[in-house]
Design an enzyme around this catalytic site. Structure first.
Site, PDB file in Angstrom:
ATOM      1  N   GLU B 449       0.868  -1.194   0.000  1.00  9.14           N
ATOM      2  CA  GLU B 449       0.000   0.000   0.000  1.00  9.14           C
ATOM      3  C   GLU B 449       0.895   1.231   0.000  1.00  9.14           C
ATOM      4  O   GLU B 449       1.063   1.918   0.988  1.00  9.14           O
ATOM      5  CB  GLU B 449      -0.978   0.014   1.185  1.00  9.14           C
ATOM      6  N   GLU B 458       4.115   8.713  -4.289  1.00  8.56           N
ATOM      7  CA  GLU B 458       4.972   8.331  -3.160  1.00  8.56           C
ATOM      8  C   GLU B 458       5.943   7.233  -3.587  1.00  8.56           C
ATOM      9  O   GLU B 458       6.457   6.487  -2.765  1.00  8.56           O
ATOM     10  CB  GLU B 458       4.115   7.960  -1.935  1.00  8.56           C
TER      11      GLU B 458
END
Lengths: 646, 646
Positions: B449, B458
């Site tokens: 995740e 990210e």
């Protein structure tokens, strides 16, 4: 070898270049084109045009040597930097739909610019964008520009603009290479190392659209041999319109580069020897195949009129931003007076105006009996005192002169002038601010030279309002009125100079500047007018004007970096003085009002501009904005960035 | 008295005001409208509407007292600032052709704002510009804004927009008050103290054009009594469309103000008593004539659904800019894990995906004999470990789990979780960066995740590429792919917050933000997609996308302050996770990419946007630009302002 000598002209347009094909024997290419061809520099490919990174990686892995045109050692550093402009591979297409081509292009472009930077080349030529879209190309160039020390990047663009005035502004059907340039440089934030090299073709766009380029950072114009006509003797020459363009280029420090195969078969010249001939046997006496073209360009250069004396003196001031004077707050320096007093044309006009005023004031039959009282307010070192006395002498009128001057340093000079000339019985020197002088009598004529480049910008209205009590009812003020003018301009050099300060204040300041590399986009229009003596009931010197500038659609799209400002003054009746281009009396530089964000106008669009003159007890300032086609911020609110102190 | 209580709603829209006429008995006006009328504030003229400075000077010279509505002492400071919004004289017209009216208007405006500032009023209502042109009005307001401490200026504008879709964009025939606002605020440089008060009329523009105002700084909506319909019982009520507008206003902290004469004749109410009745006899029990209208607005307020729990928690984050995480360079804090782990919906989706992957990987008949190796890469404090084990339990599959985590602080929690739950035989904890772990065996399923609000922001692609060697050939990655999305938005609040930093860097940074006061101008479009495992031969995670957004002409002109960014991820087959509005799984805030200079689009214009994802050995960043209708600078060149470290 430079094209020639032109008195006062030290610009780069004396140097002429030649475009060459890829050749890994750089010393030969240089020798052939410079020593034997008399060119000053070459525009040479840096890398084998067959190179494609995607093929390389499959073949040879990471150890492959890039196929550059010779190592850095084949030429001396000064040869590389002084005589070679690198030509980036022309096959690159960073906005292709083909992702492999796109990535190959980006890799190659970065490798070539890195190599050019390693060689300290002065400039690299970037090939023209392949289509209308250039965002990815611009993104990559912009990245490179962030890290580039000295090398300039010249974006090659064809000098084309279709004439269709009826084209829809909403559909992107324009064929105007200026629009691609505009888009590219906006994406690259007007980077000062990004310039243009124009490919001149055999047909030229309209003169008015060509004019736009003189406000842009154009470094070179590449003339293909196809552009040249043939004269009666079989030699290459250019059409009148091309010649005019060449003159424009010479006047704006833009270099000419010749390109292509010779297309004129001259006797005695072996036209089969190409510019980049591989034959090392350069010792054989042979003429460069493009030499007749170069000779013709040199002929055009040498045929130009020499720069006038005044232009030669001012050449260093071209496009150089100066802060306007603060003549009320600060005392002018001797040097400034010196410059002003050189403007003989100005004092001739003043003398003419004073003559007429004297004659209107006192009939000729009373000239010898009646003494006219004349006050020079802001007498400085005395040029208007001299003009007044000369006018009196010319007309045979009796004169009494008060020379009022607030600058005690100028008063020293005034005293010695009066003594030297023996004017003691005619001229009284008053060391005082004209606004506060308690005069022993009133004047028939009040003469002043308080006008700045923008007319009222050195506070002539406030000074003369203050001095108005010195004037008799019905007395004459010289000047009797003045009007400021503005016109929108393209001025990328000025814009970049203002931008280099990285603050808003410099974008909200007006500058005195000898405008040279600009494009004037519409005729000047009047802004503010002041009359003296001022008989209006509303004594306010606040002003507000809204102007509409229509830019002819034939010009094409344009960019407006700001406004050139001028003035025209009526000294007395038909005697004028001013720098408004249509009526210009020379020798005073215009003013420039920048825009924080330059505005792009579509062809035929109109520009709505607002100008304010705002007065407070201690200062006067301008505010300005564009309101249409889109609204800019209001510049210099409350005079926060730029004002003139009272 | 507030309209009511709504759980979680602390916004100003609970307060309702009333517009009053000029009255120099301010205490009475206040008492009548607040105590007896139950309004929270009044919108009251500050100066006698008969006042004209040009007449004053002739009559009384400089000693004249300005005809304000009472001295500052008639109300307490808190009454003035808490309950009075000053209404600037509505006759002023700073863009009139009549110079006397223009000057009178400027003088009056400055006097009234100075007075409002002296009284510390929270806000002043500026009358609507009289015509299309508002440059001089804006110049004067802009000057005032430079020196104004606390007082807000609300520009009154009618809520109108003509529907004519065929109008020529070149002729200024639009009847869209948003365009006047846009011009005014551009001239005033988006000043944060300049807002809008909309005059709501009985007919409303299209819903899609109304939506634009929710991205603007609208402080109040003034409902004339004419807007109200009559219900079956004779009471005032609003049309469905007006009710929807009122809900929108309540949801965006915009206050309602009632205005005008009562037009509903109700029994028991003396409708002859005007809102600003002069009668001092307020002790007589009398109802405020606009009370039925206020009651209806209160009814609408109280009828709204309470804010959902999640919205209540997040209300403080509305339009609050946060810097995105740097999860690779920095170790997350416990608090951040805590927030993430609360998102139960997310882990339900992961568990569903893992169930399906387990079942696809091992047929049910072999479930008890074959052990599936599952690696959680970036295990954090263990929520995906739990989801995996629950999936194994749910499907009856045998599982071996490696929990790989680089943050040593999270590893502490992981160990105690495993011990607490008794998972020691199933779960191995690996304290290591997934990119560098030398694993003892390969995984059937890799679960992660790592997605940010914009998907890859990210660095999920780089992490999972690095971890790809951990996966068996044919193994499954959960997520198996993800795509980022953007859409253009009006977001004046966000723009002003970014601008307040006064540098370029903040305009070239993407922010995580709970978008609330924005207008979404076109449906989101996909930007970048990544697939895992990545089988492509070109392993680069560089991406480039060009998007065209068409904005329906019915919306009218719009301003684009930047782009809202989202993602949608395919966890496994049909199991999705994401915040793209059309498929949103809640609880993660979108990202916002600002534009350095907001772009105004004409009705029906289309917007061309370019986005790049650029990778270097140490960092990854985005660049973005607008290329049409005009080119913006390329934002964040070379990641100079914003990047994510590898």
């Amino acid at each position: 070898m430079p094209l020639g000598q032109r008195a006062g002209d030290k610009s780069e347009s004396r140097y002429c270049g030649v475009e060459t094909e890829f050749n890994d024997d750089m010393p030969h290419v240089l020798a052939f084109n410079l020593s034997h061809g008399s060119f000053d520099f070459i525009l040479a490919p840096l890398m084998d045009p067959a190179y494609r990174p995607s093929l390389m990686q499959k073949d040879s892995g990471v150890s492959g040597v890039l196929p550059f045109a010779g190592s850095d050692l084949v030429l001396s550093p000064s040869q590389w930097s002084g005589h070679v402009v690198g030509k980036v591979s022309s096959w690159i297409d960073l906005d292709s739909e083909d992702e492999i081509l796109r990535c190959d292009s980006e890799t190659t472009l970065k490798q070539e610019i890195a190599w050019a930077s390693h060689l300290s080349l002065q400039a690299c030529l970037l090939p023209a964008p392949k289509g209308k879209s250039c965002a990815n190309y611009a993104r990559c160039v912009n990245q490179l520009l962030q890290g580039l020390s000295g090398t300039q990047l010249w974006l090659r663009l064809p000098l084309v603009k279709s004439d269709s005035e009826t084209k829809d502004v909403n559909t992107d059907t324009s064929d105007d290479s200026w629009e691609i340039w505009n888009s590219f440089r906006l994406l690259c934030e007007h980077h000062s190392q990004l310039s243009v090299a124009l490919d001149v073709l055999s047909s030229l766009p309209s003169v008015i659209s060509l004019g736009r380029w003189f406000g842009e950072s154009v470094r070179a114009a590449i003339f293909s041999t196809d552009c040249f006509l043939t004269n009666a003797r079989g030699y290459p020459c250019l059409s009148k319109r091309h010649q005019n363009l060449v003159h424009g280029l010479f006047n704006h420090s833009m270099q000419i580069v010749l390109s292509g195969e010779p297309v004129h078969s001259l006797p005695k010249i072996n036209s089969h020897i190409a510019a980049n001939d591989n034959d090392n046997n350069v010792d054989v006496v042979q003429k460069h195949p493009l030499r007749p073209y170069l000779d013709y360009v040199g002929y055009l250069y040498q045929r130009m009129d020499p720069l006038p004396e005044q232009e030669r003196l001012e050449i260093g001031y071209r496009d150089y931003l100066q802060s306007p004077l603060q003549p009320l707050m600060d005392n002018l320096e001797a040097q400034t007076y010196e410059t002003f007093e050189k403007d003989t044309m100005k004092y001739i006009q003043y003398q003419r105006a004073i003559c007429k005023a004297l004659q209107d004031r006192v009939p000729d039959d009373k000239a010898s009996s009646v003494t006219t009282v004349l006050m020079v307010v802001g007498a400085g070192r005395g040029p208007l005192v001299r003009a007044s006395l000369q006018a009196a002498e010319e007309t045979g009128h009796k004169l009494k002169v008060y020379a009022v001057e607030k600058n005690p340093n100028a008063v020293v000079t005034l005293h010695s002038l009066v003594k030297l000339e023996g004017w003691e019985n005619i001229v009284s020197i008053i060391s005082c601010d004209m606004r506060y002088w308690d005069a022993p009598e009133k004047a028939d004529i009040l003469v002043s030279e308080l006008l700045g480049s923008f007319g009222d910008n050195e506070l002539s209205p406030e000074c003369l309002d203050g001095a108005q009590g010195l004037l008799k009812d019905g007395g004459i003020s010289i000047p009797s009125s003045y009007t400021s003018f503005i016109q929108p301009v393209t001025a990328s050099k000025l814009y970049n100079d203002v931008k280099s300060h990285k603050d808003i204040a410099h974008f909200e300041t007006a500058y005195v500047v000898k405008l040279h590399s600009i494009a004037r986009l519409a005729p000047p229009q009047p802004v503010f007018t002041f009359d003296h003596p001022n008989h209006s009931t509303d004594k306010s010197n606040n002003r507000y004007t809204k102007l509409q500038f229509g830019i002819t659609s034939d010009t094409g799209s344009v960019m407006i970096h700001g406004f050139a400002g001028y003035f025209d003054a009526t000294l007395y009746k038909e005697v004028h003085l001013g720098i408004e281009p249509s009526t210009s009396t020379p020798n005073m530089f215009p003013i420039f009002f920048p825009l924080r964000t330059p505005i792009t106008l579509s062809p035929g669009a109109s520009l709505e501009v607002h100008f304010w003159r705002c007065c407070h007890p201690t200062k006067v300032w301008y505010e300005w904005c564009v309101a249409s086609p889109s609204s800019s911020p209001i510049h210099n609110s409350n005079g926060r960035s730029y004002w003139v102190g009272l």
